[in-house]
Design an enzyme around this catalytic site. Structure first.
Site, PDB file in Angstrom:
ATOM      1  N   CYS A 233     -26.418  -8.930  -8.644  1.00 16.37           N
ATOM      2  CA  CYS A 233     -25.952  -9.453  -9.936  1.00 16.37           C
ATOM      3  C   CYS A 233     -27.082  -9.389 -10.967  1.00 16.37           C
ATOM      4  CB  CYS A 233     -25.481 -10.889  -9.740  1.00 16.37           C
ATOM      5  SG  CYS A 233     -25.032 -11.714 -11.266  1.00 16.37           S
TER       6      CYS A 233
ATOM      7  N   GLN B  86       0.406  -6.456  -3.440  1.00 13.22           N
ATOM      8  CA  GLN B  86      -0.722  -6.677  -2.534  1.00 13.22           C
ATOM      9  C   GLN B  86      -1.801  -5.635  -2.797  1.00 13.22           C
ATOM     10  OE1 GLN B  86       1.015  -7.525   1.688  1.00 13.22           O
ATOM     11  NE2 GLN B  86       2.459  -6.279   0.545  1.00 13.22           N
TER      12      GLN B  86
ATOM     13  N   CYS C   4     -28.016 -13.252 -11.977  1.00 15.32           N
ATOM     14  CA  CYS C   4     -28.675 -14.221 -11.087  1.00 15.32           C
ATOM     15  C   CYS C   4     -29.286 -13.571  -9.842  1.00 15.32           C
ATOM     16  CB  CYS C   4     -27.687 -15.306 -10.664  1.00 15.32           C
ATOM     17  SG  CYS C   4     -26.524 -14.778  -9.403  1.00 15.32           S
TER      18      CYS C   4
ATOM     19  N   SER D  37       4.590  -3.225   4.759  1.00 13.13           N
ATOM     20  CA  SER D  37       5.036  -3.567   6.115  1.00 13.13           C
ATOM     21  C   SER D  37       5.560  -4.997   6.171  1.00 13.13           C
ATOM     22  CB  SER D  37       3.886  -3.377   7.107  1.00 13.13           C
ATOM     23  OG  SER D  37       2.795  -4.211   6.761  1.00 13.13           O
TER      24      SER D  37
ATOM     25  N   ASP E  13      -5.475  -1.548  -6.302  1.00 16.19           N
ATOM     26  CA  ASP E  13      -5.902  -0.295  -6.940  1.00 16.19           C
ATOM     27  C   ASP E  13      -5.662  -0.235  -8.437  1.00 16.19           C
ATOM     28  OD1 ASP E  13      -3.103   0.226  -7.111  1.00 16.19           O
ATOM     29  OD2 ASP E  13      -3.133   1.226  -5.163  1.00 16.19           O
TER      30      ASP E  13
ATOM     31  N   ARG F 213      -1.407   0.253   7.697  1.00 15.44           N
ATOM     32  CA  ARG F 213      -0.622   0.243   8.936  1.00 15.44           C
ATOM     33  C   ARG F 213       0.374   1.373   9.073  1.00 15.44           C
ATOM     34  NH1 ARG F 213      -1.454  -4.359   6.885  1.00 15.44           N
ATOM     35  NH2 ARG F 213      -2.603  -5.970   8.009  1.00 15.44           N
TER      36      ARG F 213
ATOM     37  N   HIS G 121      -3.988  -9.960  -3.872  1.00 12.11           N
ATOM     38  CA  HIS G 121      -5.215  -9.659  -3.121  1.00 12.11           C
ATOM     39  C   HIS G 121      -6.354  -9.173  -4.015  1.00 12.11           C
ATOM     40  CE1 HIS G 121      -2.561  -9.200   0.724  1.00 12.11           C
ATOM     41  NE2 HIS G 121      -2.831 -10.444   0.442  1.00 12.11           N
TER      42      HIS G 121
ATOM     43  N   ALA H 188       0.807  -1.216   0.000  1.00 10.56           N
ATOM     44  CA  ALA H 188       0.000   0.000   0.000  1.00 10.56           C
ATOM     45  C   ALA H 188       0.849   1.280   0.000  1.00 10.56           C
ATOM     46  CB  ALA H 188      -0.940  -0.009   1.201  1.00 10.56           C
TER      47      ALA H 188
ATOM     48  N   CYS I  23     -19.649 -11.810  -8.900  1.00  9.85           N
ATOM     49  CA  CYS I  23     -20.857 -12.251  -8.214  1.00  9.85           C
ATOM     50  C   CYS I  23     -20.492 -13.411  -7.297  1.00  9.85           C
ATOM     51  CB  CYS I  23     -21.924 -12.689  -9.220  1.00  9.85           C
ATOM     52  SG  CYS I  23     -23.349 -13.457  -8.405  1.00  9.85           S
TER      53      CYS I  23
HETATM   54  P1  NAD Z   1       0.575  -1.812   5.065  1.00 11.66           P
HETATM   55  O1  NAD Z   1      -0.435  -0.750   5.271  1.00 11.66           O
HETATM   56  O2  NAD Z   1       0.671  -2.918   6.038  1.00 11.66           O
HETATM   57  O3  NAD Z   1       2.032  -1.153   4.971  1.00 11.66           O
HETATM   58  C1  NAD Z   1       2.324  -0.025   4.211  1.00 11.66           C
HETATM   59  C2  NAD Z   1       3.767   0.304   4.496  1.00 11.66           C
HETATM   60  O4  NAD Z   1       4.207   1.309   3.602  1.00 11.66           O
HETATM   61  C3  NAD Z   1       4.002   0.835   5.908  1.00 11.66           C
HETATM   62  O5  NAD Z   1       5.071   0.083   6.452  1.00 11.66           O
HETATM   63  C4  NAD Z   1       4.394   2.311   5.708  1.00 11.66           C
HETATM   64  O6  NAD Z   1       5.403   2.697   6.598  1.00 11.66           O
HETATM   65  C5  NAD Z   1       4.927   2.294   4.304  1.00 11.66           C
HETATM   66  N1  NAD Z   1       4.735   3.534   3.543  1.00 11.66           N
HETATM   67  C6  NAD Z   1       3.591   4.247   3.407  1.00 11.66           C
HETATM   68  N2  NAD Z   1       3.762   5.242   2.524  1.00 11.66           N
HETATM   69  C7  NAD Z   1       5.054   5.164   2.107  1.00 11.66           C
HETATM   70  C8  NAD Z   1       5.844   5.923   1.193  1.00 11.66           C
HETATM   71  N3  NAD Z   1       5.348   6.943   0.511  1.00 11.66           N
HETATM   72  N4  NAD Z   1       7.143   5.560   1.009  1.00 11.66           N
HETATM   73  C9  NAD Z   1       7.677   4.518   1.690  1.00 11.66           C
HETATM   74  N5  NAD Z   1       6.982   3.768   2.553  1.00 11.66           N
HETATM   75  C10 NAD Z   1       5.686   4.075   2.754  1.00 11.66           C
HETATM   76  O7  NAD Z   1       0.349  -2.353   3.606  1.00 11.66           O
HETATM   77  P2  NAD Z   1       0.752  -3.717   2.910  1.00 11.66           P
HETATM   78  O8  NAD Z   1       2.086  -4.165   3.388  1.00 11.66           O
HETATM   79  O9  NAD Z   1       0.482  -3.529   1.483  1.00 11.66           O
HETATM   80  O10 NAD Z   1      -0.273  -4.799   3.458  1.00 11.66           O
HETATM   81  C11 NAD Z   1      -1.577  -4.596   3.839  1.00 11.66           C
HETATM   82  C12 NAD Z   1      -2.758  -4.796   2.949  1.00 11.66           C
HETATM   83  O11 NAD Z   1      -3.151  -3.532   2.510  1.00 11.66           O
HETATM   84  C13 NAD Z   1      -2.682  -5.571   1.698  1.00 11.66           C
HETATM   85  O12 NAD Z   1      -3.485  -6.674   1.908  1.00 11.66           O
HETATM   86  C14 NAD Z   1      -3.359  -4.692   0.618  1.00 11.66           C
HETATM   87  O13 NAD Z   1      -4.285  -5.475  -0.091  1.00 11.66           O
HETATM   88  C15 NAD Z   1      -4.054  -3.654   1.420  1.00 11.66           C
HETATM   89  N6  NAD Z   1      -4.226  -2.264   0.944  1.00 11.66           N
HETATM   90  C16 NAD Z   1      -4.070  -1.923  -0.355  1.00 11.66           C
HETATM   91  C17 NAD Z   1      -4.199  -0.594  -0.741  1.00 11.66           C
HETATM   92  C18 NAD Z   1      -4.039  -0.246  -2.197  1.00 11.66           C
HETATM   93  O14 NAD Z   1      -4.369  -1.037  -3.073  1.00 11.66           O
HETATM   94  N7  NAD Z   1      -3.518   0.936  -2.499  1.00 11.66           N
HETATM   95  C19 NAD Z   1      -4.455   0.386   0.219  1.00 11.66           C
HETATM   96  C20 NAD Z   1      -4.607  -0.004   1.563  1.00 11.66           C
HETATM   97  C21 NAD Z   1      -4.476  -1.344   1.906  1.00 11.66           C
HETATM   98 ZN    ZN Z   2     -24.651 -13.820 -10.299  1.00 16.34          ZN
END
Ligand code: NAD
Ligand code: ZN
Length: 258
Positions: A158, A107, A161, A200, A110, A42, A125, A30, A133
């Protein structure tokens, strides 16, 4: 933001090792999308500081129309559908064009890696760009369903269905798609460098992908503003914004490979 001399030197080293490697696997979380305005879970501004993750399980989604309504409303009002790729995504796409990193394991849900030009993205993910659906398995682009929500359907069903529709992401309590996570692990066996950015590295099984490279004795480079779960096994830690470090790294690689 300009690079400090220390950071520049670290990136020189990482770029040299990536230039010599056969195949770098990019693993993202993220954090690479926070600079596009999408909050992470996080980090210091993370979503889990504001809402309770326990609400968003697949079991609650199926059982409770109010959870579905809240979920659609949050999606439609949120930043996820309108966000644009940022320099982190473009730099990662450039690593592919340079022939350094053909595959991204992400992960993120988006779709911003593809929007920036990456062509082989393993979305462990799932994605918010499609709906599925939960009853008949029909899939389609998300836009039509978003339009229905915007037109007043709070819990669109949906059209084939009448079943429950959900964005095609993996919710808490939901199984990963076996062929997707298997492909991510297969890539972890092929690569000889892993560049993990903005994660993270605490969500498993996804985080076992970079962990596996370290276990195989390959170099794991981590770009994160904060500590991660795999710092102990990393070959180098780059404490910087991904939107600063990744473009600087791609630039160095372009120079080295010229
Ligand atoms: P996480 O939230 O656990 O960790 C994000 C990490 O990125 C943190 O350690 C933070 O310190 C670091 N960080 C944030 N901005 C930063 C930047 N600009 N530069 C450097 N480091 C930066 O996210 P994760 O490890 O991807 O895991 C958690 C879950 O979050 C995944 O399952 C994912 O599906 C979901 N998620 C996805 C999105 C998205 O698609 N953009 C958004 C939120 C959560
Ligand atoms: Zn359906």
């Amino acid at each position: 933001m300009s690079l400090t001399p220390e950071l520049g030197e670290q990136l020189d080293n990482v770029a040299r090792q990536m230039a010599q490697a056969e195949r770098t696997l990019v693993f993202t979380g993220a954090g690479v999308s926070t600079e596009s305005g999408i909050p992470d879970f996080r980090g210091p501004q993370g979503l889990w500081k504001k809402v309770d993750p326990k609400l968003f399980t697949i079991q609650n989604y199926v059982a409770d129309p109010e959870v579905r309504k809240l979920s659609w409303r949050t999606r439609v009002e949120g930043e996820l559908f309108s966000a644009k790729p940022n320099p982190s995504h473009f730099a990662i796409a450039r690593l592919e064009k340079l022939g350094v990193a053909p595959v991204v394991v992400t992960q993120n849900i988006d779709g911003l890696h593809q929007a920036a030009g990456s062509t082989d993205v393993i979305e462990v993910h799932g994605t918010v760009r499609e709906i599925v659906c939960l009853d008949c398995g029909d899939r389609g682009p998300v836009e039509d369903t978003v339009a229905r929500v915007e037109a007043g359907e709070e819990d669109p069903s949906c059209l084939c269905c009448g079943g429950i529709l959900k964005v095609a992401t993996i919710s808490f309590g939901q199984q990963l798609e076996p062929e997707v996570i298997d492909r991510a692990f297969a890539e972890a066996e092929r690569a000889d460098v892993c560049l993990a950015a903005g994660s993270s590295l605490s969500v498993t099984p996804a985080a076992w992908v970079p962990a596996r490279l370290a276990e195989r004795g390959q170099a794991l480079f981590i770009i994160n503003e904060e500590p991660t779960e795999l710092d102990d096994v990393a070959a180098a830690l780059i404490p910087a914004k991904t939107g600063v470090a990744l473009p600087a790294l791609a630039e160095r690689l372009a120079d080295l490979l010229r």
